[in-house]
Design a protein around this motif. Structure first.
Motif, PDB file in Angstrom:
ATOM      1  N   THR A 121     -16.846  64.980 -47.638  1.00 63.44           N
ATOM      2  CA  THR A 121     -15.981  66.064 -48.076  1.00 63.44           C
ATOM      3  C   THR A 121     -14.793  66.182 -47.139  1.00 63.44           C
ATOM      4  O   THR A 121     -14.967  66.373 -45.925  1.00 63.44           O
ATOM      5  N   GLN A 122     -13.622  66.047 -47.689  1.00 68.53           N
ATOM      6  CA  GLN A 122     -12.410  66.319 -46.915  1.00 68.53           C
ATOM      7  C   GLN A 122     -11.904  67.679 -47.384  1.00 68.53           C
ATOM      8  O   GLN A 122     -11.531  67.851 -48.539  1.00 68.53           O
ATOM      9  N   LEU A 123     -11.941  68.616 -46.500  1.00 67.55           N
ATOM     10  CA  LEU A 123     -11.803  70.012 -46.867  1.00 67.55           C
ATOM     11  C   LEU A 123     -10.392  70.401 -47.291  1.00 67.55           C
ATOM     12  O   LEU A 123     -10.216  71.397 -47.991  1.00 67.55           O
ATOM     13  N   ASP A 124      -9.410  69.650 -46.880  1.00 69.05           N
ATOM     14  CA  ASP A 124      -8.024  69.993 -47.193  1.00 69.05           C
ATOM     15  C   ASP A 124      -7.384  68.860 -47.982  1.00 69.05           C
ATOM     16  O   ASP A 124      -7.354  67.729 -47.520  1.00 69.05           O
ATOM     17  N   SER A 125      -6.855  69.155 -49.155  1.00 66.57           N
ATOM     18  CA  SER A 125      -6.193  68.112 -49.933  1.00 66.57           C
ATOM     19  C   SER A 125      -4.785  67.851 -49.408  1.00 66.57           C
ATOM     20  O   SER A 125      -4.278  66.740 -49.514  1.00 66.57           O
ATOM     21  N   GLN A 126      -4.164  68.889 -48.831  1.00 64.99           N
ATOM     22  CA  GLN A 126      -2.826  68.731 -48.265  1.00 64.99           C
ATOM     23  C   GLN A 126      -2.740  69.510 -46.953  1.00 64.99           C
ATOM     24  O   GLN A 126      -3.287  70.612 -46.852  1.00 64.99           O
ATOM     25  N   VAL A 127      -2.059  68.923 -45.986  1.00 67.16           N
ATOM     26  CA  VAL A 127      -1.826  69.600 -44.703  1.00 67.16           C
ATOM     27  C   VAL A 127      -0.358  69.450 -44.351  1.00 67.16           C
ATOM     28  O   VAL A 127       0.105  68.349 -44.037  1.00 67.16           O
ATOM     29  N   PRO A 128       0.418  70.528 -44.441  1.00 65.51           N
ATOM     30  CA  PRO A 128       1.811  70.494 -44.006  1.00 65.51           C
ATOM     31  C   PRO A 128       1.905  70.882 -42.542  1.00 65.51           C
ATOM     32  O   PRO A 128       1.209  71.791 -42.085  1.00 65.51           O
ATOM     33  N   VAL A 129       2.768  70.201 -41.797  1.00 63.65           N
ATOM     34  CA  VAL A 129       2.909  70.481 -40.369  1.00 63.65           C
ATOM     35  C   VAL A 129       4.303  70.079 -39.925  1.00 63.65           C
ATOM     36  O   VAL A 129       4.913  69.172 -40.500  1.00 63.65           O
ATOM     37  N   PHE A 130       4.811  70.771 -38.911  1.00 68.39           N
ATOM     38  CA  PHE A 130       6.118  70.411 -38.373  1.00 68.39           C
ATOM     39  C   PHE A 130       5.974  69.307 -37.331  1.00 68.39           C
ATOM     40  O   PHE A 130       4.946  69.181 -36.662  1.00 68.39           O
ATOM     41  N   GLU A 131       7.027  68.519 -37.223  1.00 68.76           N
ATOM     42  CA  GLU A 131       7.050  67.420 -36.252  1.00 68.76           C
ATOM     43  C   GLU A 131       6.765  67.956 -34.847  1.00 68.76           C
ATOM     44  O   GLU A 131       7.197  69.059 -34.491  1.00 68.76           O
ATOM     45  N   GLU A 132       6.014  67.192 -34.085  1.00 71.81           N
ATOM     46  CA  GLU A 132       5.606  67.467 -32.710  1.00 71.81           C
ATOM     47  C   GLU A 132       4.494  68.506 -32.602  1.00 71.81           C
ATOM     48  O   GLU A 132       4.027  68.786 -31.498  1.00 71.81           O
ATOM     49  N   ALA A 133       4.056  69.072 -33.697  1.00 74.01           N
ATOM     50  CA  ALA A 133       2.925  69.994 -33.668  1.00 74.01           C
ATOM     51  C   ALA A 133       1.626  69.207 -33.693  1.00 74.01           C
ATOM     52  O   ALA A 133       1.599  68.055 -34.142  1.00 74.01           O
ATOM     53  N   PRO A 134       0.535  69.824 -33.225  1.00 71.66           N
ATOM     54  CA  PRO A 134      -0.773  69.159 -33.332  1.00 71.66           C
ATOM     55  C   PRO A 134      -1.326  69.281 -34.742  1.00 71.66           C
ATOM     56  O   PRO A 134      -0.928  70.173 -35.502  1.00 71.66           O
ATOM     57  N   VAL A 135      -2.236  68.376 -35.075  1.00 69.56           N
ATOM     58  CA  VAL A 135      -2.839  68.424 -36.408  1.00 69.56           C
ATOM     59  C   VAL A 135      -4.310  68.041 -36.331  1.00 69.56           C
ATOM     60  O   VAL A 135      -4.716  67.256 -35.457  1.00 69.56           O
ATOM     61  N   GLU A 136      -5.097  68.633 -37.217  1.00 69.88           N
ATOM     62  CA  GLU A 136      -6.505  68.265 -37.377  1.00 69.88           C
ATOM     63  C   GLU A 136      -6.785  68.113 -38.855  1.00 69.88           C
ATOM     64  O   GLU A 136      -6.512  69.017 -39.647  1.00 69.88           O
ATOM     65  N   LEU A 137      -7.317  66.969 -39.229  1.00 65.67           N
ATOM     66  CA  LEU A 137      -7.750  66.716 -40.600  1.00 65.67           C
ATOM     67  C   LEU A 137      -9.271  66.721 -40.588  1.00 65.67           C
ATOM     68  O   LEU A 137      -9.893  65.956 -39.856  1.00 65.67           O
ATOM     69  N   ARG A 138      -9.843  67.542 -41.449  1.00 63.52           N
ATOM     70  CA  ARG A 138     -11.277  67.767 -41.390  1.00 63.52           C
ATOM     71  C   ARG A 138     -12.061  66.857 -42.329  1.00 63.52           C
ATOM     72  O   ARG A 138     -11.619  66.584 -43.444  1.00 63.52           O
ATOM     73  N   CYS A 139     -13.225  66.442 -41.852  1.00 64.02           N
ATOM     74  CA  CYS A 139     -14.106  65.587 -42.636  1.00 64.02           C
ATOM     75  C   CYS A 139     -15.547  65.970 -42.328  1.00 64.02           C
ATOM     76  O   CYS A 139     -15.956  65.991 -41.163  1.00 64.02           O
ATOM     77  N   ASN A 140     -16.306  66.276 -43.363  1.00 63.36           N
ATOM     78  CA  ASN A 140     -17.740  66.507 -43.232  1.00 63.36           C
ATOM     79  C   ASN A 140     -18.475  65.529 -44.132  1.00 63.36           C
ATOM     80  O   ASN A 140     -17.978  65.156 -45.189  1.00 63.36           O
ATOM     81  N   TYR A 141     -19.654  65.155 -43.718  1.00 65.22           N
ATOM     82  CA  TYR A 141     -20.428  64.211 -44.507  1.00 65.22           C
ATOM     83  C   TYR A 141     -21.861  64.694 -44.623  1.00 65.22           C
ATOM     84  O   TYR A 141     -22.304  65.555 -43.852  1.00 65.22           O
ATOM     85  N   SER A 142     -22.550  64.148 -45.601  1.00 64.33           N
ATOM     86  CA  SER A 142     -23.981  64.413 -45.726  1.00 64.33           C
ATOM     87  C   SER A 142     -24.695  63.088 -45.857  1.00 64.33           C
ATOM     88  O   SER A 142     -24.237  62.190 -46.574  1.00 64.33           O
ATOM     89  N   SER A 143     -25.794  62.971 -45.139  1.00 67.02           N
ATOM     90  CA  SER A 143     -26.575  61.749 -45.177  1.00 67.02           C
ATOM     91  C   SER A 143     -27.933  61.993 -44.559  1.00 67.02           C
ATOM     92  O   SER A 143     -28.050  62.727 -43.581  1.00 67.02           O
ATOM     93  N   SER A 144     -28.936  61.355 -45.132  1.00 62.04           N
ATOM     94  CA  SER A 144     -30.283  61.476 -44.585  1.00 62.04           C
ATOM     95  C   SER A 144     -30.577  60.365 -43.573  1.00 62.04           C
ATOM     96  O   SER A 144     -31.629  60.372 -42.947  1.00 62.04           O
ATOM     97  N   VAL A 145     -29.640  59.435 -43.441  1.00 57.16           N
ATOM     98  CA  VAL A 145     -29.811  58.338 -42.489  1.00 57.16           C
ATOM     99  C   VAL A 145     -28.597  58.281 -41.575  1.00 57.16           C
ATOM    100  O   VAL A 145     -27.572  58.901 -41.848  1.00 57.16           O
ATOM    101  N   SER A 146     -28.713  57.517 -40.511  1.00 57.30           N
ATOM    102  CA  SER A 146     -27.568  57.342 -39.617  1.00 57.30           C
ATOM    103  C   SER A 146     -26.460  56.608 -40.365  1.00 57.30           C
ATOM    104  O   SER A 146     -26.726  55.717 -41.170  1.00 57.30           O
ATOM    105  N   VAL A 147     -25.237  56.993 -40.086  1.00 59.54           N
ATOM    106  CA  VAL A 147     -24.111  56.376 -40.773  1.00 59.54           C
ATOM    107  C   VAL A 147     -23.058  55.923 -39.770  1.00 59.54           C
ATOM    108  O   VAL A 147     -23.034  56.372 -38.622  1.00 59.54           O
TER     109      VAL A 147
END
Lengths: 111, 112
Positions: free
Chosen positions: B5-31
């Motif tokens: 699951t990528q929680l954000d479809s779009q992330v707008p940000v100004f140049e030189e600012a920090p950014v975080e793109l989020r990713c969560n996963y589900s799995s019953s085994v190591s990935v």
């Protein structure tokens, strides 16, 4: 330089026609993959092949066919049975235990 | 079965600012976990990958990601973005590196 080539870059097809997308790699990778990309849906696996003369269906194989007669080649045929073939198609390959390398893609449009 | 699951479809940000793109996963085994970048009308390019070892992974173009097993997350970060970072970013998981399951992507738009 080693890499993956896909041709053509753009492809137009009339309804009812079969078309074949080419994918060639010179990375000596065993496994090759075909993905379909639609806006907002990420990449979905169509077919994959882990060795020559063998391949498996992915999540959306209906309306597609593949062959793997040579290690370096994995062509994808989009048949007339595929109801909505307009999409961006990506080919990838991998050496076991490493990441997948992607080709530049083919954009297919049905007229 | 695994999913991403990528929680954000779009992330707008100004140049030189920090950014975080989020990713969560589900799995019953190591990935194994990956981040790819896609520029318009091009294929995907690997940014970074986590296979084992240190949970903080550094990639190309100044990006890094941290694997958090308890939160099943693999967020991508960059301390200062450039206009050239404008692209689509995909998180992917693999139970065995032979097959990848992709998220739906996050479009990063960097403004001057």
């Amino acid at each position: 330089d080693g890499g993956i080539t896909q041709s053509p870059k753009y492809l137009f097809r009339k309804e009812g026609q079969n078309v074949t997308l080419s994918c060639e790699q010179n990375l000596n990778h065993d496994a090759m993959y075909w993905y379909r990309q639609d806006p907002g849906q990420g990449l979905r696996l169509i077919y994959y092949s882990q060795i020559v003369n063998d391949f498996q269906k992915g999540d959306i194989a209906e309306g597609y066919s593949v062959s793997r007669e040579k290690k370096e080649s994995f062509p994808l045929t989009v048949t007339s049975a595929q109801k909505n073939p307009t999409a961006f198609y990506l080919c990838a390959s991998t050496d076991r235990g490493d990441e997948q390398f992607f080709g530049p893609g083919t954009r297919l449009t049905v007229l | 079965a695994q999913s991403v699951t990528q929680l954000d479809s779009q992330v707008p940000v100004f140049e030189e600012a920090p950014v975080e793109l989020r990713c969560n996963y589900s799995s019953s085994v190591s990935v194994y976990l990956f981040w790819y970048v896609q520029y318009p009308n091009q294929g995907l390019q690997l940014l970074l990958k986590y296979l084992s070892g240190s949970t903080l992974v550094k990639g190309i173009n100044g990006f890094e990601a941290e694997f958090n097993k308890s939160q099943t997350s693999f967020h991508l970060r960059k301390p200062s973005v450039h206009i050239s970072d404008t692209a689509e970013y995909f998180c992917a998981v693999s139970p065995n590196t032979d097959k990848l399951i992709f998220g739906t992507g996050t479009r990063l738009q960097v403004f001057p």
